[in-house]
Design an enzyme around this catalytic site. Structure first.
Site, PDB file in Angstrom:
ATOM      1  N   CYS A   1       0.586  -1.481   0.176  1.00 14.65           N
ATOM      2  CA  CYS A   1      -0.485   0.299   0.405  1.00 14.65           C
ATOM      3  C   CYS A   1       1.217   1.345  -0.029  1.00 14.65           C
ATOM      4  CB  CYS A   1      -0.921   0.508   1.181  1.00 14.65           C
ATOM      5  SG  CYS A   1      -2.476   0.834   0.961  1.00 14.65           S
TER       6      CYS A   1
ATOM      7  N   HIS B   1      -3.184  -5.596   0.991  1.00 15.84           N
ATOM      8  CA  HIS B   1      -3.650  -5.755   2.527  1.00 15.84           C
ATOM      9  C   HIS B   1      -3.490  -7.385   2.492  1.00 15.84           C
ATOM     10  CE1 HIS B   1      -2.862  -1.801   3.349  1.00 15.84           C
ATOM     11  NE2 HIS B   1      -3.571  -1.327   2.510  1.00 15.84           N
TER      12      HIS B   1
END
Length: 192
Positions: free
Chosen positions: A34, A137
């Site tokens: 991310c 994630h």
């Protein structure tokens, strides 16, 4: 990270950027997830979407900022936040997790996605395969993925059962709480 540009400035202020760059220069693997992925790019562009200009601050909070330059490309923040629970594959291994990020990423290494999720490319992979970025994630909860990724980096291990280890750790915490908490006090606290 929740604020890519200011967190990258924090990383640089402590010399951690130099450590990451030296690690990569030594041919060792680097994985950014991310905001960490965004930091690995050449350029981060934010015109006040993720952060606002902060006059007089030493920490850049908006504008165009150079990234670490380990993956050729740039991210441009947009108002639309990606929120998803995708399922995908990495080298034939099932992966799943969640996405929560701002920004669209473009660059040469994006043509070599690190993961395919929901039949689309995600992230980027350097030409030598040692630097990888993804928006997904929760990748490491997949035992097969974690073991294969570590093995691809020349690291053995990671084959333990993630869910079983989490359950075991929670059981240990519950047992310890049972041993030290007064049951009558807890029942009173819960109104029983």
């Amino acid at each position: 990270t929740r604020a890519t540009i200011s967190d990258l400035a924090w990383l640089r202020s402590r010399g951690l950027d130099r450590a990451v760059l030296a690690h990569a220069a030594a041919g060792k693997p680097v994985l950014g997830i991310c905001g960490g992925f965004q930091m690995l790019l050449d350029e981060i562009v934010d015109d006040g979407v993720e952060s606002t200009p902060d006059e007089g601050s030493e920490t850049p909070s908006a504008g165009t900022v150079p990234g670490l330059g380990l993956l050729p490309g740039r991210v441009v923040f947009h108002e639309d936040k990606v929120l998803a629970r995708p399922i995908g594959t990495w080298r034939g291994h099932h992966v799943e997790g969640y996405e929560i990020h701002l920004g669209k990423t473009q660059g040469a290494d994006c043509d070599r996605p690190s993961v395919r999720i929901d039949n689309r490319a995600d992230g980027a992979l350097s030409a030598d395969g040692r630097v990888m970025g993804t928006y997904l994630h929760g990748l490491f909860t997949s035992d097969a993925y974690r073991g294969a990724l570590l093995k691809s980096f020349g690291i053995e291990g990671g084959a333990s059962n993630y869910r079983q280890s989490v359950d075991s750790a929670l059981d240990d915490v519950a047992s310890e709480l049972e041993a030290v908490l007064d049951r009558r006090w807890l029942d009173g606290l819960l109104g029983r």
